[in-house]
Design an enzyme around this catalytic site. Structure first.
Site, short mmCIF file in Angstrom:
data_model
loop_
_atom_site.label_atom_id
_atom_site.label_comp_id
_atom_site.label_asym_id
_atom_site.label_seq_id
_atom_site.Cartn_x
_atom_site.Cartn_y
_atom_site.Cartn_z
N TYR A 12 -113.58 -70.48 -6.10
CA TYR A 12 -112.42 -70.29 -6.99
C TYR A 12 -112.12 -68.80 -7.19
CZ TYR A 12 -109.93 -70.33 -11.52
OH TYR A 12 -109.04 -70.14 -12.56
N ASP A 59 -125.82 -68.99 4.23
CA ASP A 59 -126.44 -69.11 2.91
C ASP A 59 -127.12 -67.77 2.63
OD1 ASP A 59 -128.43 -69.68 0.85
OD2 ASP A 59 -127.95 -71.80 1.21
N SER A 126 -121.62 -62.69 -16.13
CA SER A 126 -120.92 -63.60 -17.04
C SER A 126 -121.20 -63.20 -18.48
CB SER A 126 -121.45 -65.02 -16.79
OG SER A 126 -121.14 -65.86 -17.87
N TYR A 151 -128.77 -71.43 -16.24
CA TYR A 151 -127.68 -70.65 -15.62
C TYR A 151 -127.60 -69.26 -16.26
CZ TYR A 151 -122.93 -68.94 -15.10
OH TYR A 151 -121.85 -68.13 -14.88
N LYS A 155 -128.23 -65.25 -14.65
CA LYS A 155 -127.31 -64.10 -14.70
C LYS A 155 -128.02 -62.89 -15.32
CE LYS A 155 -123.77 -65.83 -12.66
NZ LYS A 155 -123.37 -65.37 -11.33
#
Ligand code: UFG
Length: 338
Positions: A12, A59, A126, A151, A155
């Protein structure tokens, strides 16, 4: 033309960055394992860039795949690293997969950057690194909070690794961009978000409800300490987020300080209910909304202080939340022909 390796470049945010890079005269080289993206996006990127953009199925945990890419492409001037899993909820269910993918790809990519002597590195971070901060408007000085999810921890760990990398390899210049809530789609209607399965995030859930794929949108909690009781976030147009990467590369070409971090948001908060109302108003589409309990792990309100990005990167958001919600809806409607 400077070559920039873009990991996760068919995702995205990555796909919008590829187009922004090409527009600014960079030559993006995409590496993606397609685990969370659609191969057809590569053609859309080429269409919007107006030229060939190499896309490698690779990857980032596989250093030989990265070496193969380098052997074909030659010297790389920079890396923008987005390849990672990004669902808070999934990370709680599959913590090991998040550690393996997000931290594993960062550490292998770091070794690759070192051996390839790639001087500039932009890491996709983030606002999750702030955890549940005591203040609502966070600056880059706001300390890391307790990570609410695996998650979030990945980060934080990757940002910490950038500091250790620069200490060990002072020739390497690094910027981390802490995105708030990227939303919207490319104004051309050719790129946007493609969540696999049931979306976790608010915007794709709204657009899928509006188009009839989901029965109703649930507002998670209405008893927060916010003006209308629903959570407040900083929703920033994905094209503005993409542009921030172009500015970060320009900064790195002449960096005074590294590693450096920047908040990438609008500086304004919108509540969930406001987003629903604006979406319905600007698009003329009513939404069926139901009211649910709080979602575990949500903080009541967080938005960015963007003074540093404005002053140092000469970046600030240009699209309004109304623009973003219109573009998201155009994208959703276009998917019938995808
Ligand atoms: N929400 C709903 N209903 C839904 C989906 C979301 O009410 O169906 C609410 C959430 O409770 C939250 C807001 O909409 O209040 C935004 O939720 P998102 O899931 O879209 O975004 P988050 O703010 O939870 O997460 C985002 C990014 C993460 C990032 C995190 C940092 O998606 O990658 O911000 O806080 F880590």
């Amino acid at each position: 033309m400077k070559k920039i390796l873009l990991t996760g470049g068919t995702g995205y945010i990555g796909s919008h960055i590829a187009v922004a890079l090409a527009r600014e005269g960079y030559s993006p080289v995409i590496a993606d394992n397609f685990s969370r993206s659609d191969r057809r996006i590569a053609e859309r990127i080429r269409e919007l860039c107006g030229r060939a953009v190499p896309v490698y199925e690779a990857d980032c945990r596989d250093i030989n795949a990265l070496r193969n890419l380098r052997d074909r492409e030659g010297h790389l001037d920079g890396v923008i690293h987005l390849a990672a899993f990004k669902s808070v909820g999934e990370s709680v269910r599959k913590p090991a997969a998040y550690f393996d993918n997000n931290i594993g790809s960062m550490s292998v990519l770091s070794a690759f950057i070192k051996e390839s002597k790639i001087p500039h590195f932009v890491f996709s971070s983030s606002c999750t690194v702030y955890g549940s901060p005591e203040v609502r408007e966070v600056t880059e000085e706001t300390p890391f909070g307790k990570a609410f999810s695996p998650y979030g921890y990945t980060k934080q760990a990757c940002e910490r690794l950038t500091h250790d990398l620069v200490r060990a390899e002072p020739w390497l210049k690094v910027v981390s961009l802490r995105y708030f809530n990227p939303i919207g789609a490319h104004p051309s209607g050719r790129l946007g978000e493609l969540p696999g399965g049931i979306p976790d995030n608010l915007l794709p859930y709204i657009t899928q409800t509006a188009v009839g794929e989901r029965e109703a949108l649930t507002v998670f909690g209405e008893d927060y300490d916010t003006p209308d009781g629903s959570c407040v976030r900083d929703y920033v147009h994905v094209c503005d987020v993409a542009e921030a990467h172009v500015r970060a590369l320009a900064y790195l070409a002449d960096a005074e300080h590294s590693p450096e971090v920047f908040n990438i948001g609008t500086g304004k908060g919108h509540s969930v209910k406001e987003i629903i109302d604006i979406f319905s108003r600007v698009n003329g589409v009513p939404l069926k909304v139901i009211h649910g309990p709080r979602r575990p792990g949500d903080v009541d309100a967080i938005y960015a202080n963007v003074d540093k990005a404005t002053e140092v990167l000469d970046w600030k958001s240009t699209y309004t939340v109304e623009d973003a919600l219109k573009h998201a809806w155009e994208w959703q409607k276009s998917l019938v022909n995808f």
